[in-house]
Design a protein around this motif. Structure first.
Motif, PDB file in Angstrom:
ATOM      1  N   ASN A 132      20.062  -1.398   7.604  1.00 31.59           N
ATOM      2  CA  ASN A 132      20.950  -2.214   8.429  1.00 31.59           C
ATOM      3  C   ASN A 132      22.289  -1.506   8.603  1.00 31.59           C
ATOM      4  O   ASN A 132      22.844  -0.935   7.668  1.00 31.59           O
ATOM      5  CB  ASN A 132      21.166  -3.591   7.805  1.00 31.59           C
ATOM      6  CG  ASN A 132      21.854  -3.533   6.446  1.00 31.59           C
ATOM      7  OD1 ASN A 132      21.368  -2.891   5.514  1.00 31.59           O
ATOM      8  ND2 ASN A 132      22.993  -4.210   6.312  1.00 31.59           N
ATOM      9  N   ASP A 137      21.103  -4.257  13.623  1.00 29.02           N
ATOM     10  CA  ASP A 137      20.444  -5.194  12.704  1.00 29.02           C
ATOM     11  C   ASP A 137      18.934  -5.046  12.865  1.00 29.02           C
ATOM     12  O   ASP A 137      18.388  -5.361  13.920  1.00 29.02           O
ATOM     13  CB  ASP A 137      20.867  -6.627  13.026  1.00 29.02           C
ATOM     14  CG  ASP A 137      20.268  -7.658  12.078  1.00 29.02           C
ATOM     15  OD1 ASP A 137      19.427  -7.291  11.217  1.00 29.02           O
ATOM     16  OD2 ASP A 137      20.630  -8.845  12.184  1.00 29.02           O
ATOM     17  N   THR A 166      16.498  -6.689  11.522  1.00 28.18           N
ATOM     18  CA  THR A 166      15.732  -7.867  11.109  1.00 28.18           C
ATOM     19  C   THR A 166      14.613  -8.204  12.087  1.00 28.18           C
ATOM     20  O   THR A 166      13.480  -8.475  11.673  1.00 28.18           O
ATOM     21  CB  THR A 166      16.657  -9.093  10.947  1.00 28.18           C
ATOM     22  OG1 THR A 166      17.750  -8.760  10.096  1.00 28.18           O
ATOM     23  CG2 THR A 166      15.888 -10.271  10.352  1.00 28.18           C
ATOM     24  N   ASP A 167      14.922  -8.225  13.364  1.00 26.58           N
ATOM     25  CA  ASP A 167      13.949  -8.704  14.350  1.00 26.58           C
ATOM     26  C   ASP A 167      13.157  -7.590  15.025  1.00 26.58           C
ATOM     27  O   ASP A 167      12.475  -7.826  16.026  1.00 26.58           O
ATOM     28  CB  ASP A 167      14.669  -9.540  15.424  1.00 26.58           C
ATOM     29  CG  ASP A 167      15.248 -10.824  14.843  1.00 26.58           C
ATOM     30  OD1 ASP A 167      14.665 -11.366  13.889  1.00 26.58           O
ATOM     31  OD2 ASP A 167      16.315 -11.261  15.335  1.00 26.58           O
ATOM     32  N   HIS A 168      13.235  -6.383  14.475  1.00 28.51           N
ATOM     33  CA  HIS A 168      12.438  -5.278  15.007  1.00 28.51           C
ATOM     34  C   HIS A 168      11.236  -5.030  14.099  1.00 28.51           C
ATOM     35  O   HIS A 168      11.263  -5.351  12.916  1.00 28.51           O
ATOM     36  CB  HIS A 168      13.300  -4.022  15.142  1.00 28.51           C
ATOM     37  CG  HIS A 168      14.442  -4.193  16.102  1.00 28.51           C
ATOM     38  ND1 HIS A 168      14.268  -4.238  17.465  1.00 28.51           N
ATOM     39  CD2 HIS A 168      15.779  -4.364  15.891  1.00 28.51           C
ATOM     40  CE1 HIS A 168      15.430  -4.412  18.056  1.00 28.51           C
ATOM     41  NE2 HIS A 168      16.368  -4.495  17.130  1.00 28.51           N
ATOM     42  N   ASP A 169      10.206  -4.442  14.673  1.00 30.07           N
ATOM     43  CA  ASP A 169       8.922  -4.349  13.979  1.00 30.07           C
ATOM     44  C   ASP A 169       8.853  -3.128  13.057  1.00 30.07           C
ATOM     45  O   ASP A 169       8.003  -2.249  13.220  1.00 30.07           O
ATOM     46  CB  ASP A 169       7.789  -4.305  15.015  1.00 30.07           C
ATOM     47  CG  ASP A 169       6.416  -4.457  14.374  1.00 30.07           C
ATOM     48  OD1 ASP A 169       6.329  -5.037  13.274  1.00 30.07           O
ATOM     49  OD2 ASP A 169       5.425  -3.995  14.981  1.00 30.07           O
ATOM     50  N   TYR A 170       9.752  -3.093  12.090  1.00 29.30           N
ATOM     51  CA  TYR A 170       9.718  -2.049  11.068  1.00 29.30           C
ATOM     52  C   TYR A 170       8.913  -2.539   9.873  1.00 29.30           C
ATOM     53  O   TYR A 170       9.015  -3.705   9.482  1.00 29.30           O
ATOM     54  CB  TYR A 170      11.125  -1.703  10.583  1.00 29.30           C
ATOM     55  CG  TYR A 170      12.070  -1.208  11.644  1.00 29.30           C
ATOM     56  CD1 TYR A 170      11.819  -0.018  12.335  1.00 29.30           C
ATOM     57  CD2 TYR A 170      13.233  -1.910  11.952  1.00 29.30           C
ATOM     58  CE1 TYR A 170      12.696   0.438  13.298  1.00 29.30           C
ATOM     59  CE2 TYR A 170      14.118  -1.455  12.902  1.00 29.30           C
ATOM     60  CZ  TYR A 170      13.843  -0.281  13.587  1.00 29.30           C
ATOM     61  OH  TYR A 170      14.716   0.167  14.542  1.00 29.30           O
ATOM     62  N   ALA A 172      15.891 -12.811   4.704  1.00 26.57           N
ATOM     63  CA  ALA A 172      15.321 -12.615   6.038  1.00 26.57           C
ATOM     64  C   ALA A 172      14.412 -11.393   6.081  1.00 26.57           C
ATOM     65  O   ALA A 172      13.385 -11.392   6.768  1.00 26.57           O
ATOM     66  CB  ALA A 172      16.448 -12.471   7.067  1.00 26.57           C
ATOM     67  N   PHE A 173      14.776 -10.349   5.345  1.00 27.59           N
ATOM     68  CA  PHE A 173      13.939  -9.147   5.294  1.00 27.59           C
ATOM     69  C   PHE A 173      12.608  -9.433   4.602  1.00 27.59           C
ATOM     70  O   PHE A 173      11.591  -8.825   4.934  1.00 27.59           O
ATOM     71  CB  PHE A 173      14.657  -8.026   4.546  1.00 27.59           C
ATOM     72  CG  PHE A 173      15.792  -7.374   5.290  1.00 27.59           C
ATOM     73  CD1 PHE A 173      16.181  -7.789   6.559  1.00 27.59           C
ATOM     74  CD2 PHE A 173      16.487  -6.322   4.709  1.00 27.59           C
ATOM     75  CE1 PHE A 173      17.231  -7.191   7.232  1.00 27.59           C
ATOM     76  CE2 PHE A 173      17.535  -5.705   5.376  1.00 27.59           C
ATOM     77  CZ  PHE A 173      17.916  -6.140   6.632  1.00 27.59           C
ATOM     78  N   ARG A 176       9.511  -7.000   3.538  1.00 31.74           N
ATOM     79  CA  ARG A 176       9.815  -5.683   4.133  1.00 31.74           C
ATOM     80  C   ARG A 176      10.954  -4.980   3.405  1.00 31.74           C
ATOM     81  O   ARG A 176      11.163  -3.781   3.607  1.00 31.74           O
ATOM     82  CB  ARG A 176      10.160  -5.844   5.611  1.00 31.74           C
ATOM     83  CG  ARG A 176       9.010  -6.368   6.461  1.00 31.74           C
ATOM     84  CD  ARG A 176       9.363  -6.329   7.933  1.00 31.74           C
ATOM     85  NE  ARG A 176      10.501  -7.189   8.238  1.00 31.74           N
ATOM     86  CZ  ARG A 176      11.263  -7.082   9.330  1.00 31.74           C
ATOM     87  NH1 ARG A 176      11.025  -6.119  10.206  1.00 31.74           N
ATOM     88  NH2 ARG A 176      12.263  -7.917   9.541  1.00 31.74           N
TER      89      ARG A 176
END
Length: 269
Positions: A134, A153, A155-159, A182-183, A186
């Motif tokens: 982050n 940020d 958080t909302d990406h597909d990592y 939130a993570f 992951r």
């Protein structure tokens, strides 16, 4: 599962060398190191790092790829994917599980456009955990500047895997414990430090800022976290080695104390 390892980033010894970081980590009792690939030639050389591993008896837990603004010329000025791949090779050769990567700068358009899928593909191909960190919005004259793509940020990406940096959370105006939650699963790696909410990325000793560092550590201890906690504290203002070591010893004691306290039901976890 054993205790969560607490490592020292070689950035903590700056302006001293990578070798100095190994010396400090050994003397203070850290469990290993994260090697920041930097202008110090030793940080770029797997053979030289392996000699330090053998001499001090400390493993390399992770590699920080040269994806910072100030490390753009490391391993050549172009081809950011080549830098990430070389970081994976360095990690694999040293037995390190994780490579920490920053998201691309928005002006790296080709790199940014395929970054999310490319990270996943490279991770699958190399077997190395690529934990995207982050970051934070850049601010100038009261306005935010869009510096990262697809965003600061993750958080909302597909990592698949993420690194939580607590100082970056502070600079972003976010709560590190909320980010850790939130993570979720992951979350693979923690940069332990603190921040006061300044627009500057402070990297304070944990407990000296306003972030819930203790609660984040207790959350990790209570949720089966199997990554590493790495101290990433700015000691540049230390007046010599003794003062630098005192700060890093206090930081290590903080980490170990709170990792030993698994969060109570309904608490930080």
């Amino acid at each position: 599962m054993g205790p969560i390892p607490v490592g020292l980033s070689t950035s903590c010894s700056y302006p001293e060398s990578t070798t100095a970081a190994f010396e400090i980590a050994s003397r203070l009792g850290y469990d290993g190191l994260e090697v920041m690939v930097w202008t110090d030639p030793v940080s770029q050389d797997g053979v030289a790092i392996q000699r330090l591993v053998e001499h001090f008896g400390l493993p390399v837990l992770s590699i920080h790829a040269p994806t910072l603004l100030l490390t753009q010329r490391i391993w050549g000025r172009g081809d950011p994917w080549g830098k990430v791949e070389k970081s994976c090779e360095l990690a694999a050769g040293l037995g390190a599980r994780t490579v920490v990567v920053h998201p691309p700068f928005r002006w790296q358009r080709d790199y940014a456009s395929g970054f999310v899928d490319g990270i996943r593909a490279l991770e699958q191909r190399t077997g190395v955990t690529l934990a995207v960190e982050n970051m934070f919005p850049w601010r100038a004259r009261g306005r935010e500047v869009v510096a990262y793509a697809p965003g600061w940020d993750p958080t909302d990406h597909d990592y698949e895997h993420l690194t939580l940096d607590i100082s970056h959370a502070a600079t972003s105006g976010l709560d590190a414990l909320a980010l850790a939650r939130a993570f979720g699963d992951r979350l693979a790696h923690l940069h332990l430090c603190d921040g006061s909410g300044s627009i500057k990325d402070e990297h304070l000793v944990p407990g000296e800022g306003s972030q819930p560092c203790a609660e984040v550590l207790q959350h990790l201890a209570g949720t089966g976290f199997d990554g590493a906690v790495v101290m990433e504290v700015n000691t540049r203002r230390a007046r010599g080695r003794a003062e630098r070591e005192a700060e890093l010893a206090a930081a290590l004691a903080f980490a170990r104390t709170h990792l030993a306290m698994a969060a109570a039901p309904g608490g930080a976890a």
